[in-house]
Design a protein around this motif. Structure first.
Motif, short mmCIF file in Angstrom:
data_model
loop_
_atom_site.label_atom_id
_atom_site.label_comp_id
_atom_site.label_asym_id
_atom_site.label_seq_id
_atom_site.Cartn_x
_atom_site.Cartn_y
_atom_site.Cartn_z
N ARG A 182 0.83 -1.20 0.00
CA ARG A 182 0.00 0.00 0.00
C ARG A 182 0.87 1.26 0.00
O ARG A 182 0.52 2.26 -0.63
CB ARG A 182 -0.92 -0.01 1.22
CG ARG A 182 -1.92 1.14 1.27
CD ARG A 182 -2.72 1.13 2.56
NE ARG A 182 -3.56 -0.05 2.69
CZ ARG A 182 -3.35 -1.05 3.54
NH1 ARG A 182 -2.30 -1.03 4.35
NH2 ARG A 182 -4.17 -2.07 3.61
N ALA A 183 2.00 1.20 0.68
CA ALA A 183 2.89 2.36 0.77
C ALA A 183 3.78 2.49 -0.46
O ALA A 183 4.45 3.52 -0.61
CB ALA A 183 3.74 2.26 2.03
N GLY A 184 3.83 1.48 -1.32
CA GLY A 184 4.68 1.55 -2.50
C GLY A 184 6.15 1.33 -2.22
O GLY A 184 7.00 1.71 -3.03
N ARG A 185 6.47 0.71 -1.10
CA ARG A 185 7.86 0.40 -0.78
C ARG A 185 8.24 -0.89 -1.51
O ARG A 185 8.49 -1.94 -0.89
CB ARG A 185 8.06 0.25 0.72
CG ARG A 185 7.76 1.51 1.53
CD ARG A 185 8.25 1.38 2.97
NE ARG A 185 7.64 0.25 3.65
CZ ARG A 185 6.54 0.33 4.40
NH1 ARG A 185 5.91 1.50 4.54
NH2 ARG A 185 6.07 -0.73 5.01
N SER A 186 8.28 -0.83 -2.83
CA SER A 186 8.44 -2.07 -3.59
C SER A 186 8.99 -1.80 -4.98
O SER A 186 8.91 -0.68 -5.50
CB SER A 186 7.09 -2.79 -3.70
OG SER A 186 6.13 -1.97 -4.35
N TYR A 187 9.55 -2.83 -5.56
CA TYR A 187 9.92 -2.83 -6.97
C TYR A 187 9.48 -4.14 -7.59
O TYR A 187 9.10 -5.08 -6.87
CB TYR A 187 11.42 -2.57 -7.15
CG TYR A 187 12.37 -3.61 -6.60
CD1 TYR A 187 12.80 -4.69 -7.37
CD2 TYR A 187 12.89 -3.49 -5.30
CE1 TYR A 187 13.69 -5.63 -6.88
CE2 TYR A 187 13.80 -4.42 -4.80
CZ TYR A 187 14.20 -5.49 -5.59
OH TYR A 187 15.09 -6.41 -5.10
N VAL A 188 9.51 -4.20 -8.91
CA VAL A 188 9.06 -5.37 -9.64
C VAL A 188 10.24 -5.94 -10.42
O VAL A 188 10.96 -5.19 -11.09
CB VAL A 188 7.90 -5.03 -10.60
CG1 VAL A 188 7.39 -6.29 -11.30
CG2 VAL A 188 6.77 -4.36 -9.84
#
Length: 463
Positions: free
Chosen positions: A345-351
Motif C-alpha cells: 500500500r505504501a509503494g515500498r516495492s519494486y518489480v
C-alpha cells in the motif's frame, strides 16, 4: 433430472438465471451443460458461455446465495454438503428455488443455444467440513525485502494447477508470499492451509472479473466474496472496493490495458490501492500501462497526496506460465499479512522478472538525508541530490532513470556478470520524482527493450 434449454441472442444480458427446485432430502446436485459453437466470420467473436450456481438465498447483488463459479473452465460440476467440484462451495442443499447462472461472455451473430441438465440425488447428507485457512504469519526475517506473486490461478477457476503445485513452484521461484486469486470464487480459500508454511505466506483473495475489467481483491479475510456482476455504468464499484478494504485487503486493478474481451479497466483509479503494471511476459499492453501509471505520478508528487503504487504478477494459469515472473519485491516489517499489505500500500516495492534480480534505489541529499523507494525526500530547491541505483542479476541490461520530464538518463549495459551501479545528480527543483527501470537490450531500433525490473518512485519535495 431437469433439462433447461434456451437461446441467447446477441446483446443478451450479462447474466441469465435459470431457476430450478431442490426438494427436501437432496444429498447431491450435479450440473452439466453444452452450447453450440457455429462458425463466424473472421474477426467476429464466437460463442462462449460461463456458468455458476446460486442457492435458495437468491441471486441478489452481494452474493449471499453464491455457491460457485467455474466460468468456461468446466462443462460439469457437483455440489454436496461434504464436498464440491473445485470452484464451488460445499454446504447444505437446502430446499427451495436455486438458480443456474449463465454468463454469455460472447455471443455469435447466429445466437447461442444452450442446454443445462440438473440431476438431484436424494440421501443422507454428509457433514460440511469446517474450513481451515492458512495462517496470517510466516517465519520472516524481520524488516526485509520479501518477494511475492499476487495473481495466480488454481484449478478452482481456469487454472490447471492445484494449490500444492502452485506452492511448490512459488518456493522454487524464491517467493516468500503469494495470493490466491481465482476468478469470481473463494472456493480455493479452504484448500491453501496445507500449502502454506513457515517459508511461504499465503494470502487469500479473488480476481473480481467484471465485464469492464478485472481487479485483484488482495489479502482479504478468509472467505470474503466480492461480487463481479456489475459494470462501470452501474456505479457500484466503489461499494465493492470498500468491501475489500473492510475485509483487510487491497483493491488492485489487474492488466488494465489488456486486450481480451472485458479485460481493460474502465472503472477509474479513485478506489484503487495499487495497480498491476506488469502482468506475465512483458508485452505492449504492459508498456502502455507503465506510461499511463507514470503520468498519474505527477499530480501527487508536489502536493504530498496519496499516489498509486505499481505491482507486477505472473497471472500464471498452467504450463508454461512461470510462477514468479514477474514478482513484486516489497520492504515489510515482517512476513505477515498485515506487514506485506502495508508495504504494498505504501509503494515500498519494486518489480523484478525473477529472484535473480535485486535492486537498491536511493536518493541522498547533502548532509546524508536519504529516501528509498516509495518515500519522499525534502531538500532546498537548488541543493543537489544524488540518485543511485545498484543492481544485481541483470546481465547486459540498461538502466533508465525517469522523472516527471521523462527519461533523463540511459546508462550503458551492465556487464555480463549482471551487477553494477548508476549515479545521477539533480535537484528537487528539476525533478518531482525519480524512478528506475532495467531494460533488456532492444532487438532493433529506438524502442526500449523488454523490462527486467522497475521501481516505484522516490518523490522529491522542495523545502
Amino acid at each position: 433430472m431437469t433439462t433447461l434449454r434456451g437461446t441467447l441472442a446477441p446483446g443478451a444480458p450479462d447474466y441469465v438465471y435459470l431457476p430450478f427446485e431442490v426438494p427436501p432430502g437432496t444429498a447431491e446436485l450435479q450440473v452439466s451443460y453444452t452450447y453450440d459453437r457455429p462458425a463466424v466470420p473472421p474477426g467476429t467473436p464466437g460463442n462462449a458461455l460461463d456458468i455458476g450456481l446460486f442457492d435458495e438465498r437468491g441471486t441478489e447483488l452481494g452474493g449471499r446465495g453464491f455457491r460457485g463459479w467455474s466460468g468456461g473452465a468446466r462443462t460439469e460440476f457437483r455440489v454436496r454438503a461434504d464436498e464440491a467440484t473445485p470452484g464451488y462451495l460445499p454446504g447444505p442443499l437446502n430446499p427451495g428455488t436455486w438458480h443456474i447462472a449463465l454468463g454469455p461472455y460472447t455471443v455469435a451473430p447466429q445466437g447461442l443455444r444452450y442446454e443445462v441438465t440438473v440431476t438431484l440425488t436424494g440421501g443422507v447428507p454428509g457433514r460440511t467440513p469446517t474450513p481451515s485457512y492458512p495462517p496470517a504469519r510466516a517465519a520472516g526475517r524481520g524488516r526485509d525485502w520479501y518477494r511475492g506473486d499476487c495473481h495466480l490461478h488454481s484449478w478452482h477457476s481456469d487454472g490447471r494447477r492445484t494449490p500444492a503445485e502452485i506452492a511448490a513452484l512459488a518456493r522454487a521461484a524464491g517467493l516468500d508470499f503469494i495470493n490466491s486469486s481465482d476468478h469470481n470464487t473463494t472456493a480455493a480459500h479452504a484448500h491453501w492451509a496445507d500449502a502454506a508454511g513457515d517459508d511461504l505466506l499465503v494470502l487469500l483473495g479473488e480476481e473480481v472479473t467484471t465485464r469492464n475489467g478485472h481487479v485483484l481483491a488482495l489479502g482479504t479475510d478468509p472467505g470474503t466474496f466480492v461480487d463481479w456482476r456489475h459494470r462501470a455504468r452501474d456505479h457500484r464499484w466503489a461499494r465493492f472496493a470498500r468491501e475489500i478494504r473492510r475485509a483487510g485487503g487491497l483493491a488492485v486493478p489487474a492488466h488494465p490495458h489488456g486486450d481480451c474481451v472485458g479485460c481493460a479497466w474502465k472503472f477509474g483509479f479513485a478506489e484503487a490501492d495499487a495497480v498491476e503494471v506488469w502482468n506475465g511476459q512483458w508485452t505492449p499492453d504492459d508498456e502502455v500501462t507503465l506510461a499511463a501509471w507514470d503520468a498519474r505520478l505527477v499530480s501527487p508528487a508536489r502536493a504530498d497526496r496519496a499516489w498509486l503504487p505499481a505491482m507486477g504478477d505472473s497471472d500464471a494459469h498452467r504450463d508454461p506460465d512461470v510462477v514468479g515472473h514477474p514478482q513484486t519485491v516489497v520492504l515489510a516489517e515482517d512476513l505477515t499479512r498485515e506487514a506485506i499489505l502495508e508495504g504494498l500500500r505504501a509503494g515500498r516495492s519494486y518489480v523484478a522478472e525473477s529472484r535473480a534480480v535485486s535492486l537498491v534505489f536511493t536518493v541522498t541529499a547533502e548532509g546524508g538525508r536519504r529516501a528509498g523507494i516509495g518515500e519522499r525526500l525534502t531538500a532546498p530547491a537548488d541543493a543537489p541530490v544524488t540518485v543511485r541505483l545498484e543492481a544485481r542479476g541483470a546481465p547486459r541490461c540498461s538502466v533508465r532513470l525517469v522523472t516527471d520530464q521523462g527519461v533523463v538518463l540511459t546508462g550503458e549495459p551492465l556487464p555480463v556478470a549482471g551487477a553494477g551501479a548508476v549515479e545521477w545528480r539533480t535537484t528537487t527543483a528539476h525533478a518531482a520524482y525519480v524512478r528506475a527501470e532495467l531494460r533488456h537490450e532492444a532487438a532493433a531500433g529506438p524502442l526500449p527493450g523488454a523490462m527486467a525490473a522497475f521501481t516505484n518512485p522516490v518523490f522529491l519535495n522542495a523545502a
